[in-house]
Design a protein around this motif. Structure first.
Motif, PDB file in Angstrom:
ATOM      1  N   GLU A  98       1.978   1.504  -8.620  1.00  0.00           N
ATOM      2  CA  GLU A  98       1.994  -0.013  -8.379  1.00  0.00           C
ATOM      3  C   GLU A  98       1.575  -0.435  -6.898  1.00  0.00           C
ATOM      4  O   GLU A  98       1.041  -1.515  -6.803  1.00  0.00           O
ATOM      5  N   GLU A 102      -1.631  -2.812  -6.071  1.00  0.00           N
ATOM      6  CA  GLU A 102      -1.521  -4.142  -5.200  1.00  0.00           C
ATOM      7  C   GLU A 102      -2.616  -3.802  -3.841  1.00  0.00           C
ATOM      8  O   GLU A 102      -3.102  -4.748  -3.671  1.00  0.00           O
ATOM      9  N   GLU A 106      -5.846  -6.226  -3.432  1.00  0.00           N
ATOM     10  CA  GLU A 106      -5.779  -7.120  -2.273  1.00  0.00           C
ATOM     11  C   GLU A 106      -7.119  -6.696  -1.461  1.00  0.00           C
ATOM     12  O   GLU A 106      -8.007  -7.532  -1.023  1.00  0.00           O
TER      13      GLU A 106
END
Length: 115
Positions: A98, A102, A106
């Motif tokens: 996770e 992320e 980004e």
């Protein structure tokens, strides 16, 4: 049915098809969802690789001294370690996937903004 009637039906169906808007390709949301799914899979694969290396470092999958499985166990132990690592990730892993997902998302958003 007479031929003239059949021709009228075919022409009316053709006219209806011409008036219909063309079917749209994949929407932006579909594309974004596919990209997110690909990023998530890459993150899970990376976590599985990390866990496999940690399991190997801990000695998991190595042939035992007494009553070992012979040369086959030694050669195929890495497959077992990889399978265990993937299984751990499927069950939630350690949360690394996770975090990686992320970060990748980004980075991808930053790249899209600069284009």
């Amino acid at each position: 049915m007479c031929t003239r009637k059949i021709i009228q039906i075919i022409e009316s169906k053709s006219a209806m098809n011409l008036n219909m808007p063309p079917t749209a390709g994949p929407t932006l949301q579909d594309t974004k969802a596919q990209q997110n799914a690909q990023l998530r899979q890459v993150a899970k694969d990376l976590e599985a690789s990390f866990l496999a290396e940690m399991l190997k470092g801990a000695g998991f999958g190595k042939a035992r001294e007494s009553m070992g499985g012979g040369a086959g166990e030694e050669h195929f132990g890495s497959f077992m370690v990889d399978a265990h690592a993937k299984s751990l990730v499927q069950r939630g892993g350690i949360g690394l996937a996770e975090t990686i997902f992320e970060a990748l998302k980004e980075k991808q958003n930053e790249h899209l903004k600069t284009e």
